[in-house]
Scaffold this motif. Structure first.
Motif, short mmCIF file in Angstrom:
data_model
loop_
_atom_site.label_atom_id
_atom_site.label_comp_id
_atom_site.label_asym_id
_atom_site.label_seq_id
_atom_site.Cartn_x
_atom_site.Cartn_y
_atom_site.Cartn_z
N ALA A 129 -8.70 4.91 -3.18
CA ALA A 129 -9.64 5.69 -2.37
C ALA A 129 -8.90 6.68 -1.47
O ALA A 129 -9.32 7.84 -1.32
CB ALA A 129 -10.51 4.76 -1.53
N GLU A 130 -7.78 6.25 -0.89
CA GLU A 130 -7.01 7.15 -0.03
C GLU A 130 -6.41 8.29 -0.82
O GLU A 130 -6.42 9.45 -0.37
CB GLU A 130 -5.90 6.36 0.68
N ARG A 168 0.83 -1.20 0.00
CA ARG A 168 0.00 0.00 0.00
C ARG A 168 0.87 1.25 0.00
O ARG A 168 0.64 2.18 -0.77
CB ARG A 168 -0.92 -0.02 1.22
N GLU A 182 -7.68 -0.99 -4.66
CA GLU A 182 -8.85 -0.14 -4.49
C GLU A 182 -8.76 0.73 -3.24
O GLU A 182 -9.05 1.94 -3.30
CB GLU A 182 -10.11 -1.00 -4.47
N PRO A 183 -8.34 0.19 -2.07
CA PRO A 183 -8.17 1.07 -0.90
C PRO A 183 -7.12 2.16 -1.12
O PRO A 183 -7.29 3.29 -0.64
CB PRO A 183 -7.75 0.10 0.21
N ALA A 184 -6.05 1.84 -1.83
CA ALA A 184 -5.02 2.85 -2.10
C ALA A 184 -5.57 3.97 -2.97
O ALA A 184 -5.32 5.16 -2.71
CB ALA A 184 -3.81 2.20 -2.78
#
Length: 291
Positions: free
Chosen positions: A216-217, A164, A212-214
């Motif tokens: 979004a951040e 990440r 996907e979380p990266a």
């Protein structure tokens, strides 16, 4: 205008030839450049190729090599050491204020290893010498810009090397570097790792758990990035101006560089983002087979 500092690359390859030919064809507005290399070998190369010898040749410490090394067409400790010394000499020219930026002719990874250099290539050497830990490689040409998350590692090691933090640092460095190059609000697209971006987890979970979380951040930070997008169609989309993609973030070496070299081989350039100076190079290697 300050000159460019041009390192002559691995003298056993095409580096000296490419440098001499490029300078012979350079537009007058470029002005003089400083070539970091072995003066005697450059003079010999110029004579053999029927090209002028540049007026500004700088012999950095350790750059000298024996006559048989020039255009030898094979890696050696001597050619690797000379090429690395030329890069360090070019760095010193910029740091001392004598040059404005660095252009590097190709090095060979095997030759660097034979010379005892701990770096697999230019990017890692420059990052260490310039104390710039967040450097990233960008290849541009033919309408594409591609920035790599990982570079010179085995394909089997890529999934484990993706983190990440590595993705976040790559995108932040890309956005900052593109702004410095004149793109006010860079629009980025992240390539997926798995086919079809894993089709909802059918072909892997890296997209859902990591990519996907990266994204979004990064979007929450105000960075204009989309993805992860299937890599088999992403580069074709990036070539279409109406899609609004300034650069693609690729996860590994061949994922990003095959498309660029397909559309712009021989005309693409490599720009190292995240350095305290400007450095660019051609997109090809030492080409020992035609040296």
């Amino acid at each position: 205008m300050k000159p460019l500092a041009i390192s002559w690359g691995d003298p056993a390859g095409v580096g000296p030839e490419v440098v001499l030919k490029a300078l012979a064809q350079a537009p007058p507005e470029l002005g003089p450049s400083l070539v970091v290399g072995d003066l005697a070998r450059l003079r010999e190369a110029a004579e053999r190729l029927g090209l002028p010898l540049p007026a500004g040749v700088v012999e950095a410490v350790g750059v000298g090599c024996a006559p048989e090394i020039l255009f030898a067409g094979a890696p050696s400790a001597a050619s690797g050491a000379s090429g690395a010394a030329a890069v360090r000499g070019a760095i010193q020219l910029v740091q001392s204020g004598r040059a404005a930026a660095i252009v590097t002719a190709p090095l060979n990874k095997e030759a660097l290893g034979l010379a005892g250099e701990p770096y697999p290539g230019h990017t890692e050497l420059l990052a260490t010498e310039l104390e710039a830990p967040q450097t990233r490689m960008m290849l541009q040409g033919g309408g594409l810009r591609v920035i790599l998350v990982t570079t010179h590692i085995a394909l089997r090691d890529v999934p484990g090397a993706l983190t990440r933090e590595g993705i976040l640092e790559t995108v932040r460095t890309a956005a900052r570097g593109l702004r410095e190059l004149g793109i006010a609000n860079p629009r980025l697209a992240l390539a997926a790792l798995n086919p079809h971006a894993s089709d909802g987890g059918r072909f892997g979970d890296e997209e859902a758990l990591l990519l996907e979380p990266a994204v979004a951040e990064l979007q929450a930070e105000g960075i204009a990035i989309q993805g992860p997008l299937p890599a088999d169609t992403l580069f074709a989309q990036a070539l279409r101006p109406e899609r609004g993609i300034d650069a693609v973030i690729a996860l590994y070496h061949d994922q990003g560089l095959i498309p660029v070299k397909l559309v712009a081989f021989g005309g693409a350039t490599n720009v190292t983002l995240g350095l305290p100076l400007v450095r660019t190079s051609p997109d090809h290697g030492t080409a020992y087979d035609i040296a």
